[in-house]
Design a protein around this motif. Structure first.
Motif, short mmCIF file in Angstrom:
data_model
loop_
_atom_site.label_atom_id
_atom_site.label_comp_id
_atom_site.label_asym_id
_atom_site.label_seq_id
_atom_site.Cartn_x
_atom_site.Cartn_y
_atom_site.Cartn_z
N ALA A 102 0.82 -1.21 0.00
CA ALA A 102 0.00 0.00 0.00
C ALA A 102 0.86 1.26 0.00
O ALA A 102 0.41 2.32 -0.46
CB ALA A 102 -0.93 0.00 1.21
N ALA A 103 2.10 1.15 0.48
CA ALA A 103 3.02 2.30 0.48
C ALA A 103 3.73 2.44 -0.85
O ALA A 103 4.66 3.24 -0.97
CB ALA A 103 4.03 2.14 1.61
N ASP A 104 3.31 1.65 -1.85
CA ASP A 104 3.84 1.71 -3.22
C ASP A 104 5.22 1.07 -3.37
O ASP A 104 5.95 1.39 -4.31
CB ASP A 104 3.87 3.15 -3.76
CG ASP A 104 2.68 3.43 -4.68
OD1 ASP A 104 2.02 2.46 -5.09
OD2 ASP A 104 2.42 4.61 -4.97
N LEU A 105 5.57 0.15 -2.47
CA LEU A 105 6.82 -0.57 -2.68
C LEU A 105 6.67 -1.62 -3.78
O LEU A 105 7.67 -2.05 -4.36
CB LEU A 105 7.27 -1.25 -1.39
CG LEU A 105 8.15 -0.39 -0.46
CD1 LEU A 105 7.28 0.58 0.33
CD2 LEU A 105 8.96 -1.26 0.48
N GLY A 106 5.44 -2.03 -4.05
CA GLY A 106 5.20 -3.03 -5.09
C GLY A 106 5.38 -4.45 -4.55
O GLY A 106 6.05 -4.68 -3.53
N THR A 107 4.82 -5.42 -5.24
CA THR A 107 4.83 -6.80 -4.75
C THR A 107 6.23 -7.41 -4.78
O THR A 107 6.63 -8.11 -3.85
CB THR A 107 3.87 -7.67 -5.58
OG1 THR A 107 4.20 -7.53 -6.96
CG2 THR A 107 2.43 -7.23 -5.36
N THR A 108 6.98 -7.15 -5.84
CA THR A 108 8.32 -7.73 -5.97
C THR A 108 9.25 -7.24 -4.88
O THR A 108 9.93 -8.02 -4.21
CB THR A 108 8.92 -7.41 -7.35
OG1 THR A 108 8.05 -7.88 -8.38
CG2 THR A 108 10.29 -8.06 -7.51
N THR A 109 9.28 -5.93 -4.69
CA THR A 109 10.16 -5.33 -3.68
C THR A 109 9.73 -5.74 -2.27
O THR A 109 10.57 -6.05 -1.42
CB THR A 109 10.14 -3.80 -3.81
OG1 THR A 109 10.44 -3.44 -5.15
CG2 THR A 109 11.15 -3.17 -2.88
N THR A 110 8.42 -5.76 -2.03
CA THR A 110 7.91 -6.17 -0.72
C THR A 110 8.30 -7.60 -0.39
O THR A 110 8.73 -7.91 0.73
CB THR A 110 6.37 -6.01 -0.68
OG1 THR A 110 6.04 -4.63 -0.82
CG2 THR A 110 5.80 -6.54 0.63
#
Length: 359
Positions: A102-110
């Protein structure tokens, strides 16, 4: 009488210098000679109120303000998750995943960040909330530092910056702010108005040139961008200018004619300065989040981008996109725009950014 000291101080001083007393004090009233030494003592001990008011915030303070929305949401949600789960385990990390996305880190980075914590969580080696935040900071800093390790080229002669991006991201404004930043460092700068495609692009850059004291090399609207680029680089080379910042037409990676024009400009630059451009900076709008990242991913494959300028990181954007850009594009964020003023473009510092996220 004491309450009016700040507004009357100069009149007090003038009266004392002249040796008169326009205030007509009675013997039991407070005079300049009684009050002003006290004022000076207070100022020495605690500083001037005017100085505090006019004091410019430091880099970390400005970065904290820029990511305020993300920091508040992250801290609040992490605290809620830890409080709900009682202990920090694999379930905690599963709940944390949605917060980071939700903080816009994205699924891959998260996924990469949390994978680095799962073994510790499984063995209950994350003792408390502060330990969890510290480990998150380490993971995020590691991602940012990996891409920021790409060195800036050492340049002998004019350093040429080619600025590219889609219209609406703040590209021309960024060029003006870069000119202001370099000028504040005592450098000489030329701006080259090679966006001859968009209406009023040349005039917009001229306005920034006037505001920042930077000369703009231009041609008429609809003219040949490579021709004005050649003129600008030739002038910079002859004068020994430190920086040349080149505006280009806003383009999408799908606009083949514009991409071909960009390649022509690269060839022209090399004819004047063999290793130019030294940096090709892609301007991105932080408020577009993951949509902007997808566009940038496709753009960088065609334009030879070497770094990112992230604009509109002013408290409304989700700051996690900075981490996603570094991880998924493998490119360093060189600068971030945190406001509308000429001085609101900051060289990006990964450690300060991470500290501001969890301050």
């Amino acid at each position: 009488m004491l309450c009016s000291l700040s507004t009357e101080k100069q009149r007090f001083r003038t009266s004392a210098i002249r040796g008169d007393d326009e205030y007509n004090f009675t013997p039991d009233s407070l005079t300049y000679n009684q009050i002003f030494p006290v004022f000076l003592m207070i100022q020495t001990l605690f500083g001037s109120l005017d100085e505090e008011k006019n004091k410019k915030p430091g880099f970390l303070d400005r970065m904290k303000e820029a990511v305020s929305r993300t920091r508040e949401n992250l801290s609040e949600r992490i605290e809620e998750i830890v409080a709900f789960n009682k202990e920090i385990d694999a379930n905690t990390l599963d709940d944390l995943e949605a917060t980071l996305i939700a903080a816009d880190l994205g699924t891959t980075t998260t996924s990469e960040i949390l994978d680095g914590l799962r073994e510790r969580a499984t063995h209950k080696q994350i003792g408390n909330l502060e330990e969890l935040k510290r480990l998150l900071k380490e993971q995020i800093a590691g991602i940012l530092n990996h891409s920021s390790n790409i060195p800036v080229k050492q340049v002998d002669g004019p350093e040429v910056l080619l600025i590219v991006g889609v219209n609406g991201t703040g590209k021309t404004t960024t060029i003006g702010k870069l000119g202001s930043l370099f000028r504040s460092q005592g450098k000489t700068v030329l701006m080259c108005a090679a966006d001859t495609f968009r209406a009023a692009a040349i005039e917009q850059l001229e306005v920034w040139g006037s505001r920042t004291g930077v000369e703009v090399i231009k041609t008429k609207p609809g003219g040949d961008p490579s021709a004005v680029l050649f003129d600008g680089l030739s002038a910079a080379k002859a004068r020994g200018t430190d920086y040349v910042i080149i505006d280009t037409a806003g383009r999408l990676h799908t606009k083949q004619n514009l991409m071909a024009e960009l390649e022509k400009m690269r060839r022209t630059a090399k004819k004047v300065i063999p290793d130019a451009p030294h940096e090709t900076l892609l301007v991105m709008d932080a408020t577009t989040g993951q949509n902007g990242l997808q566009q940038a991913r496709q753009f960088t494959q065609s334009a030879g981008v070497t770094g990112i300028v992230l604009t509109k990181l002013d408290g409304t954007a989700k700051g996690g996109v900075v981490v996603a850009i570094s991880r998924e594009l493998g490119l360093p964020v060189r600068y971030v725009g945190v406001g509308e003023k000429a001085g609101d473009l900051l060289p990006f510092d990964s450690q300060s950014f991470v500290d501001s996220l969890f301050a």
